[in-house]
Design an enzyme around this catalytic site. Structure first.
Site, PDB file in Angstrom:
ATOM      1  N   PRO A 169       1.211  -1.732  -0.205  1.00 31.75           N
ATOM      2  CA  PRO A 169      -0.271  -0.078  -0.036  1.00 31.75           C
ATOM      3  C   PRO A 169       1.099   1.438  -0.321  1.00 31.75           C
ATOM      4  CG  PRO A 169      -1.058  -1.449   1.572  1.00 31.75           C
ATOM      5  CD  PRO A 169       1.052  -2.070   1.331  1.00 31.75           C
ATOM      6  N   CYS A 170       0.734   2.226  -0.965  1.00 31.86           N
ATOM      7  CA  CYS A 170       1.736   3.465  -1.545  1.00 31.86           C
ATOM      8  C   CYS A 170       1.761   4.378  -0.100  1.00 31.86           C
ATOM      9  CB  CYS A 170       1.565   3.449  -2.175  1.00 31.86           C
ATOM     10  SG  CYS A 170       0.391   3.929  -2.973  1.00 31.86           S
ATOM     11  N   ASN A 171       0.407   4.240  -0.038  1.00 34.95           N
ATOM     12  CA  ASN A 171      -0.186   5.317   0.698  1.00 34.95           C
ATOM     13  C   ASN A 171       0.404   6.858   1.613  1.00 34.95           C
ATOM     14  OD1 ASN A 171      -2.246   3.430   1.038  1.00 34.95           O
ATOM     15  ND2 ASN A 171      -3.454   4.284   2.975  1.00 34.95           N
ATOM     16  N   ASN A 172       2.270   6.035   1.895  1.00 32.40           N
ATOM     17  CA  ASN A 172       2.567   7.107   2.362  1.00 32.40           C
ATOM     18  C   ASN A 172       4.037   7.637   1.865  1.00 32.40           C
ATOM     19  OD1 ASN A 172       0.677   8.317   4.656  1.00 32.40           O
ATOM     20  ND2 ASN A 172       2.554   6.394   5.949  1.00 32.40           N
ATOM     21  N   LEU A 173       4.243   7.053   0.198  1.00 34.58           N
ATOM     22  CA  LEU A 173       5.355   6.992  -0.220  1.00 34.58           C
ATOM     23  C   LEU A 173       4.965   7.656  -1.620  1.00 34.58           C
ATOM     24  CD1 LEU A 173       6.591   3.012   0.160  1.00 34.58           C
ATOM     25  CD2 LEU A 173       7.273   5.548   1.537  1.00 34.58           C
TER      26      LEU A 173
END
Length: 593
Positions: free
Chosen positions: A553-557
């Site tokens: 999950p890429c939310n913070n990247l």
DNA sequence: CCCACTCGGATGATGTTG
DNA sequence: CAACATCATCCGAGTGGG
């Protein structure tokens, strides 16, 4: 044998900053490279506990329950405290990796650091590890004066060019790779770069002759390399730590190890012995993660070089992703029918309204949000009140919004966002795969998913290896891009254990599974509940896993997220480390089989 | 330096359902 | 009317390429 109980500071990989105030997820795992001063390092109080607080016993038990030895947990908490659960988990995993590898180094199966065992010095592995040898040499050498540095770079460059030529690559391409990646790039990165450039050359060969390394370009290359050298020299004089030069370069063009249709070249790579499957694993993340993220991913996944692939080479929409996997790469086959590779191939009916001054051939990355109706209306008004063709200023405005929001031409002066159906189509999912959930949720799930053709290209090698089907452990499954890819490849799935927190995503996967599959699907909502013991029992029950696949999950990247964008330091990192933990649990359970 | 690109989110307004 | 879903708007930085 690595003794993780030792209190000495000899492993310089892990000096940790302390946040001290107990605020979670503020201890950077990577920022330590940015030179945390000694004052910020953890000091142990008289009890021996970092941060001056003893951990609650339940905390230790929790980690013991996850499969870490108690002394290891105690040692880790002493080292960095327990206020940052993510950092603690990373440290524990590192201990475990070091410990495990040291332990299995004695037996014949594997060794994490080939140089440390005598019989590993055969030419098989030394080729792969040459980059590390160079790094050692660099440390030993002087980097004081810039003249010396320049000379060192020259000889370094000769050495690397020779190495590449010895490996069978043309000298020009070796040169080019060094220009692109810098002299200090490890050899395997250079090899990667050469491969990527060769793939690109052959990919574009259709329209052009193959004379791309002619004299005209050579002059420019020299210029580039001079510039680079200057930049490097400037930096090494001490304004900033040379982080850029060390960090993983993104290949340009981003074509992965090879592409469908370029069958002439046989690419080969060497994996560290310990990384060799089964189980095969496949880890995915956004290519444009913050600095150092990919180094960290790679470090925790056996130092395997990531494969960066932009799916615009596989379909009509861009999607820059990196993949760390231990799959063979020589015998890949493309999914059939091949996905349309341009906008017009995918959507011929848009040709009618497409203005000649919009020269896009590919869409940008499909995101989780789409343009508002207000925006498209503004564009329509701007065009209606302009001449035909519109003046450059209007063209520029319209094109900017079109690129930003992936708009397509659906009428006279009329642009619109793509439908969820079109997302599905571009990403390689069956029609109506996400039908039945809310519209915004469809966009969200699709925007977060795999591009099926790209993933299938990589996974296709499994078909010949597992003609009877596979058992899959699927982490952060989303709407099941990996499963759809396997299915479209005609690979039967006996069992899929899927971890996915989103309820709607689980519903989507379940719906698709029940329509198309005959195997067993076990869905798990919370990755925390997939403990090592549970992994063990699944391994026993199903006879091991053939593939451990995980999209992150890429939310913070993602670059667009300004909210805690913290590389491997946020909640996101916990998910990555769960991936590492679970993969490691699968491996050790399968070793015991 | 400028600019394009990026698996986004918090907020309040507006629409929908029961 | 309340609870809920969707929409609109603003927001915004890091990285990389020209």
């Amino acid at each position: 044998m690595v003794d993780w109980r030792s209190d000495s500071d000899d492993d310089d990989n892990f000096e940790w900053e302390s946040d001290g105030d107990g605020e979670p997820s503020s201890t950077p795992a990577l920022r330590n490279l940015d030179a945390a001063g000694p004052s910020t390092l953890v000091r142990q109080d008289s009890n021996g506990w970092g941060n001056g607080e003893a951990p609650p016993p339940s905390l230790i038990e929790g980690y013991v329950g996850m499969g870490f030895p108690e002394e290891m947990v105690v040692k880790a908490i002493k080292d960095i405290g327990h206020s940052d659960a993510n950092a603690l988990l990373e440290l524990l995993l590192t201990y475990k990796t070091l410990g495990d590898d040291a332990a299995v180094g004695n037996c014949s199966t594997s060794g994490f650091i080939p140089q440390s065992t005598e019989e590993d010095d055969d030419d098989l592995d030394s080729e792969y590890w040459e980059g590390d040898d160079d790094a050692d040499g660099r440390e030993a050498g002087s980097d004081g004066s810039s003249d010396e540095g320049f000379l060192r770079e020259l000889s370094e460059m000769d050495k690397k060019i020779n190495a590449l030529v010895d490996m069978g690559y043309p000298e020009d391409e070796a040169n080019l790779a060094i220009t692109r990646c810098g002299v200090d790039a490890p050899l395997y990165v250079l090899v990667d770069s050469v491969c990527a450039s060769q793939a690109a050359g052959e990919y574009e060969v259709t329209g052009r002759c193959f004379d791309s390394f002619g004299g005209r370009k050579k002059a420019r290359l020299m210029e580039d390399s001079k510039k680079k050298r200057k930049r490097y020299g400037g930096r090494s004089q001490g304004s900033r730590p040379p982080l850029d030069e060390e960090s993983m370069p993104l290949p340009n063009p981003m074509v992965g190890f090879n592409l469908p249709g370029d069958m002439l070249r046989t690419v080969s790579r060497k994996l560290p012995r310990q990384a060799i499957g089964p189980p095969y694993f496949y880890f995915e993340n956004v290519a444009l993660a913050p600095r150092g993220s990919w180094d960290a991913f790679s470090r925790h996944l056996y130092d395997i070089v990531p494969e960066f692939l932009d799916s615009k080479y596989m379909c009509a929409a861009a999607r820059k992703r990196g993949y760390i996997h231990n799959l063979p790469i020589e015998t890949r086959v493309n999914l059939l029918p091949p996905a349309p590779k341009t906008i017009f191939e995918a959507f011929p009916h848009y040709k009618k309204w497409w203005p000649s001054w919009d020269n896009r051939k590919h869409l940008n990355c499909l995101q989780t949000c789409i343009a508002s109706a207000k925006l498209t209306e503004r564009i329509q008004r701007a065009l209606a009140s302009a001449s035909n063709p519109p003046p450059p200023s209007v063209q520029k405005y319209v094109m900017k919004e079109c690129r930003k929001w992936n708009l397509v031409w659906v009428g006279k002066n009329k642009v619109a966002a793509l439908d969820p159906d079109e997302f599905e189509y571009l990403l390689g999912f069956p029609r109506d795969h996400t039908r039945g959930i809310g519209k915004t949720e469809r966009y969200k799930s699709l925007g977060n998913s795999f591009q099926v053709d790209s993933v299938a290209w990589h996974l296709s090698v499994l078909k010949a290896m597992y003609p009877n089907g596979v058992n899959v452990l699927s982490l952060f499954t989303g709407i099941g891009g990996g499963e759809v890819a396997l299915h479209r490849l005609g690979i039967h799935m006996h069992t899929v254990i899927s971890v996915e927190i989103g309820e709607v995503n689980r519903r989507v996967l379940r719906g698709w599974w029940d329509q198309t599959q005959t195997g067993t699907l076990i869905e798990i909502a919370d990755v925390q509940s997939l403990t090592n013991e549970r992994v063990d029992s699944y391994v026993d029950r199903f006879g091991g896993f053939d593939l451990v696949i995980g999209g992150s999950p890429c939310n913070n990247l993602a670059g667009s997220n300004r909210h805690h964008r913290d590389g491997l330091d946020g909640e996101h990192s916990a998910l990555f480390f769960h991936y590492v933990r679970i993969l490691s649990a699968v491996k050790s359970a399968m070793r015991r089989m």
